[in-house]
Design an enzyme around this catalytic site. Structure first.
Site: not given
Ligand SMILES: *[C@@H]1O[C@H](CO)[C@@H](O)[C@H](O)[C@H]1NC(C)=O
Ligand SMILES: *[C@@H]1O[C@H](CO)[C@@H](O)[C@H](O)[C@H]1NC(C)=O
Ligand SMILES: *[C@@H]1O[C@H](CO)[C@@H](O)[C@H](O)[C@H]1NC(C)=O
Ligand SMILES: *[C@@H]1O[C@H](CO)[C@@H](O)[C@H](O)[C@H]1NC(C)=O
Ligand SMILES: *[C@@H]1O[C@H](CO)[C@@H](O)[C@H](O)[C@H]1NC(C)=O
Length: 529
Positions: A252, A287, A471
């Site tokens: 990520d 994220h 996600s």
């Protein structure tokens, strides 16, 4: 000539950020514009692009030799980013298109090439924000197990098992999960392949709704979208093994490993070449930190004792290069192979919340599929090496079989001749409805909570964020796989077996607003409570 443009994006649909600190860094995410679509490599010989190469020839290829003979054509050895091992059989490098042409001449019909460009993550313009205050102390309560000594006799007529439940079985002792030494473990064996329904050791009473949903068979009742977001009053039940000995690789934007909720279990292991000079190891996007928190942080995580490893392959733009992702996966496979026979090692899980984009104008045309043969090949190779690959299903609100790499989970996906052993995840909300943005269909292996997900943030050591997307659903399942590996050592390298366990344990028929042809499975840890 075969040039695929793969637009990798993080699969989150919107970000609601609630930092506790004034210095919190807010990721500036805007809806992507049509100009995000990057151009094909220019025919001009001085144009350099990041490339991912895989050799498709059966003959062994000596990468060093090939690159050495490319030097007279202008190849710069320090532009070689990663040489892949036999499993992957390729390399990633910055190269001019002139060199690429020469390379193809040297390996006729034996090399696949993929230049990949970045693209901004798409985020809705209006983002809901929720004020989140992280309570200062986590509440973990030891639950008395049903088995192993808590059975008492009922008037001599056989055994009576005490009813379980919050009211009855909670002891008053508060457990600090990271500090729990093996000596504190209860005198019962948890390794003897418990089959669902299972009893549990620990009840977390300040969990997120997602963790509660993962540990109960039925829907959550008496909840509203607003109360769901205040993720501090839900109950998560789990076995205290909690994924210990399992490695979770979060591929990520990096991970804020200093966050207190990781309790020192998170480490940065890989930073992609193209990001080293620009942003380094830090997660500037938030994220990856959020996803990592869901896999295994103390408050927000599923597998609270697993090792969390950041594989940073994407940057603050929210996009990344498949050459970098290839190199990151290559690193993970090598590390997995070096650890697979160590005592106490219980398996590797990859949490991959990204995917190729599909052009907005093609969304309505169901015959258009977004593919990356390169990335597909690399992900399949990692699964074949025994890494449990968990992949986001995508946020386009379309059939997940149209998007790579999510489509790898199912044989109906194009180019895949068999059911791949990867797990693809769709997103549901607190009412068990498929989120409108979530992709659906036969390529979704299971759904999991992916709306109003509270987890760890960036910009401080105690920050939290609420995000939504496939996600966010994906790390719930990656954490669940890690948790189940902790209970089922025999599945350490058995990716097919784990996929079967995930689908056979999942709640059936709960998911509303899903496609008619799918199983409507909802991820569940099998705890009976
Ligand atoms: C590949 O080629 C280089 C340069 O010719 C040589 O030094 C190296 O030993 C070769 N590697 C293998 C695995 O054959
Ligand atoms: C090769 O690349 C390095 C790093 O980008 C650069 O410093 C060096 O000048 C390059 N060499 C040539 C001959 O272009
Ligand atoms: C969908 O895409 C295919 C392949 O590009 C094209 O042949 C077809 O005409 C498109 N259909 C529609 C309805 O746009
Ligand atoms: C592959 O997946 C499809 C769809 O889930 C299923 O119908 C089929 O039985 C599977 N095939 C095998 C060999 O597992
Ligand atoms: C973060 O949390 C830790 C542990 O609860 C606490 O010791 C520390 O003071 C907190 N830091 C801030 C800046 O709130």
């Amino acid at each position: 000539m075969h040039c695929i443009h793969s637009l990798l994006t993080l699969l989150l649909t919107s970000t609601a950020v609630a930092h506790r600190h004034a210095h919190a860094r807010h990721m500036d995410m805007h809806p992507s514009s049509p100009s995000d679509t990057a151009a094909a490599p220019s025919p001009h010989p001085t144009k350099y692009s990041n490339y991912l190469f895989r050799f498709t020839t059966d003959n062994p290829v000596n990468t060093t030799e090939i690159l050495t003979s490319l030097q007279p054509y202008g190849f710069n050895m320090s532009h070689l980013h990663s040489t892949f091992s036999q499993t992957m059989n390729g390399f990633s490098a910055l190269m001019s298109d002139h060199c690429v042409g020469k390379l193809k001449d040297m390996v006729p019909d034996g090399v696949e090439i993929e230049p990949v460009v970045t693209m901004n993550v798409r985020a809705p313009a209006s983002e809901p924000t929720f004020p989140i205050v992280l309570k200062s102390r986590q509440r973990f309560l030891r639950h008395r197990r049903r088995s192993g000594g808590h059975i008492h006799h009922n008037h001599g007529h056989g055994h009576h098992v005490r009813p379980r439940g919050v009211g009855f079985s909670i002891a008053t002792r508060i457990l600090d999960i990271p500090a729990l030494a093996p000596s504190v473990a209860p005198p019962v064996s948890v390794t003897a392949s418990p089959s669902p329904p299972q009893d549990y050791d620990i009840l977390q009473t300040d969990a997120t709704w997602g963790l509660q949903r993962l540990s109960q068979r039925d829907s959550i009742r008496g909840v509203t979208p607003e109360t769901a977001v205040d993720g501090q009053n839900f109950h998560y039940k789990f076995d205290e093994s909690a994924g210990e000995g399992v490695d979770i690789y979060v591929i990520d934007t990096g991970v804020n490993v200093a966050h207190t909720d990781f309790g020192g279990r998170a480490q940065v292991k890989f930073v992609a070449e193209s990001l080293k000079l620009t942003e380094g190891a830090e997660d500037v996007a938030g994220h990856g930190t959020h996803c990592a928190g869901t896999t295994g942080s103390l408050h927000f995580g599923v597998a609270k004792r697993a090792n969390i490893y950041a594989i940073k392959t994407m940057g603050k733009s929210g996009g990344g290069l498949s050459s970098d992702i290839g190199a990151g996966i290559e690193y993970m496979v090598k590390r997995h192979q070096s650890r697979r026979d160590l005592p106490g090692f219980r398996g590797s899980v990859a949490s991959m919340s990204f995917g190729l984009d599909i052009d907005q104008k093609d969304i309505g045309n169901s015959s258009i599929v977004s593919t990356s043969p390169m990335l597909d090949g690399i992900i399949m190779a990692a699964a074949a090496a025994g890494i449990h690959m968990v992949i986001a299903g995508g946020n386009q609100g379309i059939d997940a079989c149209r998007v790579s790499p999510g489509y790898l989970s199912n044989k109906v996906a194009p180019r895949i001749g068999y059911n791949a052993s990867v797990i693809t995840v769709g997103a549901t909300d607190v009412f068990d409805s498929r989120a409108d943005f979530s992709n659906y269909g036969e390529c979704i292996t299971t759904y999991a909570p992916g709306v109003a997900v509270l987890s760890t943030g960036i910009g401080g050591d105690n920050t939290t964020q609420v995000k939504q997307g496939t996600s966010m659903a994906t790390p719930h399942v990656a954490g669940l796989v890690a948790y189940l590996l902790g209970l089922k050592p025999e599945l350490k390298l058995d990716v097919q077996g784990m996929k079967r366990l995930i689908t056979s344990t999942a709640g059936r028929g709960f998911v509303k607003n899903a496609a008619v042809n799918e199983g409507k499975l909802l991820a569940y840890n099998g705890i009976d409570g």
